[in-house]
Design a protein around this motif. Structure first.
Motif, PDB file in Angstrom:
ATOM      1  N   LEU A   1      -3.681   2.954   2.188  1.00 46.66           N
ATOM      2  CA  LEU A   1      -2.628   2.758   3.182  1.00 46.66           C
ATOM      3  C   LEU A   1      -3.165   2.911   4.596  1.00 46.66           C
ATOM      4  CD1 LEU A   1       0.335   2.386   3.997  1.00 46.66           C
ATOM      5  CD2 LEU A   1       0.668   4.846   3.608  1.00 46.66           C
ATOM      6  N   VAL A   2      -4.018   3.890   4.813  1.00 43.22           N
ATOM      7  CA  VAL A   2      -4.611   4.083   6.137  1.00 43.22           C
ATOM      8  C   VAL A   2      -5.439   2.870   6.541  1.00 43.22           C
ATOM      9  CG1 VAL A   2      -6.265   5.468   7.446  1.00 43.22           C
ATOM     10  CG2 VAL A   2      -4.590   6.596   5.989  1.00 43.22           C
ATOM     11  N   ILE A   3      -6.217   2.337   5.594  1.00 42.78           N
ATOM     12  CA  ILE A   3      -7.030   1.152   5.889  1.00 42.78           C
ATOM     13  C   ILE A   3      -6.142  -0.039   6.233  1.00 42.78           C
ATOM     14  CG2 ILE A   3      -8.634  -0.512   4.877  1.00 42.78           C
ATOM     15  CD1 ILE A   3      -9.815   1.797   3.254  1.00 42.78           C
TER      16      ILE A   3
ATOM     17  N   ALA B   1       0.832  -1.209   0.000  1.00 36.47           N
ATOM     18  CA  ALA B   1       0.000   0.000   0.000  1.00 36.47           C
ATOM     19  C   ALA B   1       0.861   1.251   0.000  1.00 36.47           C
ATOM     20  CB  ALA B   1      -0.930  -0.013   1.219  1.00 36.47           C
ATOM     21  N   ASN B   2       1.977   1.209   0.729  1.00 39.14           N
ATOM     22  CA  ASN B   2       2.886   2.344   0.741  1.00 39.14           C
ATOM     23  C   ASN B   2       3.572   2.517  -0.615  1.00 39.14           C
ATOM     24  OD1 ASN B   2       4.319   4.439   2.415  1.00 39.14           O
ATOM     25  ND2 ASN B   2       6.078   3.233   1.796  1.00 39.14           N
ATOM     26  N   LEU B   3       3.968   1.408  -1.240  1.00 37.58           N
ATOM     27  CA  LEU B   3       4.551   1.487  -2.584  1.00 37.58           C
ATOM     28  C   LEU B   3       3.544   2.016  -3.602  1.00 37.58           C
ATOM     29  CD1 LEU B   3       6.657  -1.803  -2.803  1.00 37.58           C
ATOM     30  CD2 LEU B   3       7.519   0.537  -2.803  1.00 37.58           C
ATOM     31  N   HIS B   4       2.286   1.629  -3.440  1.00 36.79           N
ATOM     32  CA  HIS B   4       1.236   2.137  -4.335  1.00 36.79           C
ATOM     33  C   HIS B   4       1.131   3.656  -4.238  1.00 36.79           C
ATOM     34  CE1 HIS B   4      -3.291   2.480  -5.325  1.00 36.79           C
ATOM     35  NE2 HIS B   4      -2.600   2.497  -6.451  1.00 36.79           N
ATOM     36  N   LEU B   5       1.187   4.177  -3.007  1.00 29.36           N
ATOM     37  CA  LEU B   5       1.149   5.626  -2.834  1.00 29.36           C
ATOM     38  C   LEU B   5       2.386   6.291  -3.430  1.00 29.36           C
ATOM     39  CD1 LEU B   5       0.090   8.272  -1.668  1.00 29.36           C
ATOM     40  CD2 LEU B   5       1.075   7.614   0.535  1.00 29.36           C
ATOM     41  N   LEU B   6       3.547   5.703  -3.195  1.00 34.10           N
ATOM     42  CA  LEU B   6       4.776   6.290  -3.731  1.00 34.10           C
ATOM     43  C   LEU B   6       4.810   6.266  -5.258  1.00 34.10           C
ATOM     44  CD1 LEU B   6       7.449   4.904  -1.234  1.00 34.10           C
ATOM     45  CD2 LEU B   6       6.405   7.171  -1.275  1.00 34.10           C
TER      46      LEU B   6
END
Length: 203
Positions: A172-174, A127-132
């Motif tokens: 990411l929060v979820i 999820a963090n990689l998706h945001l980045l």
């Protein structure tokens, strides 16, 4: 020979692997799901590893720093020595300021959010990689909008990137909520769990 003391990052309490094993076994032994049985077996073999958040924070900070660096490289040196030489650069500069603020907001939110979490897992990493990924497209969409002086299509592409960044941040929060939904959030709760671990599983 006594097993070494293990510190659980972010929990504010130190417990031994024996205590952690007793606590996990008591909580999970009632479930007969195959994954739970495998997890209990891994606990007994000492193969359970808690994934810390330090490397995720460092990697995220590095990517955000690179994104901001790439964006500022799009600002060209004016050809001239008076203020009129700055006028052709105002759309690119305005886009840079807008994107810098957006990236700064995401970095600030990520910093505060990861400061409160205790651990991460594979779902949080992806999820963090998706945001980045969507944040890394910010320099491209910023330059596209600035070089074309806020034309309709570049602005729409930039807006789409912002929407996807917001969506990825929500995912990411979820993921972090799911990871920490059943974990204590205060030192008092952590100490209570540690004290319960000292008790015999039969009690």
């Amino acid at each position: 020979m006594a097993r070494p003391i293990t510190t659980f990052t972010g929990s504010g309490v130190e417990v031994s692997p024996d205590i952690a094993e007793q606590f996990c076994v008591r909580r999970l032994s009632a479930c007969q799901h195959p994954l739970t049985i495998y997890f209990l077996s891994a606990i007994r073999r000492g193969r359970v590893v808690i994934m810390g958040k330090g490397r995720v924070e460092a990697f995220t900070d590095g990517v955000v720093a690179i994104i901001i660096t790439i964006m500022v490289l799009d600002l060209k040196v004016p050809e001239g020595e008076d203020f009129s030489a700055l006028l052709p650069q105002w759309p690119v500069f305005l886009c840079y300021v807008l994107s810098f603020i957006n990236v700064g907001i995401y970095w600030n939110n990520l910093h505060n959010m990861f400061h409160t979490v205790q651990r991460v897992d594979g779902r949080v990493l992806w999820a963090n990689l998706h945001l980045l990924f969507w944040l890394s497209l910010m320099p491209v969409t910023t330059a596209f909008m600035g070089e074309n002086h806020f034309a309709a299509v570049p602005v729409a592409v930039y807006g789409f990137d912002l929407v996807m960044c917001a969506t990825a941040y929500s995912i990411l929060v979820i993921a972090l909520h799911r990871q920490h939904g059943r974990t204590p959030h205060s030192p008092r709760q952590s100490a209570a769990i540690a004290r319960e671990g000292f008790r015999s599983p039969s009690t």
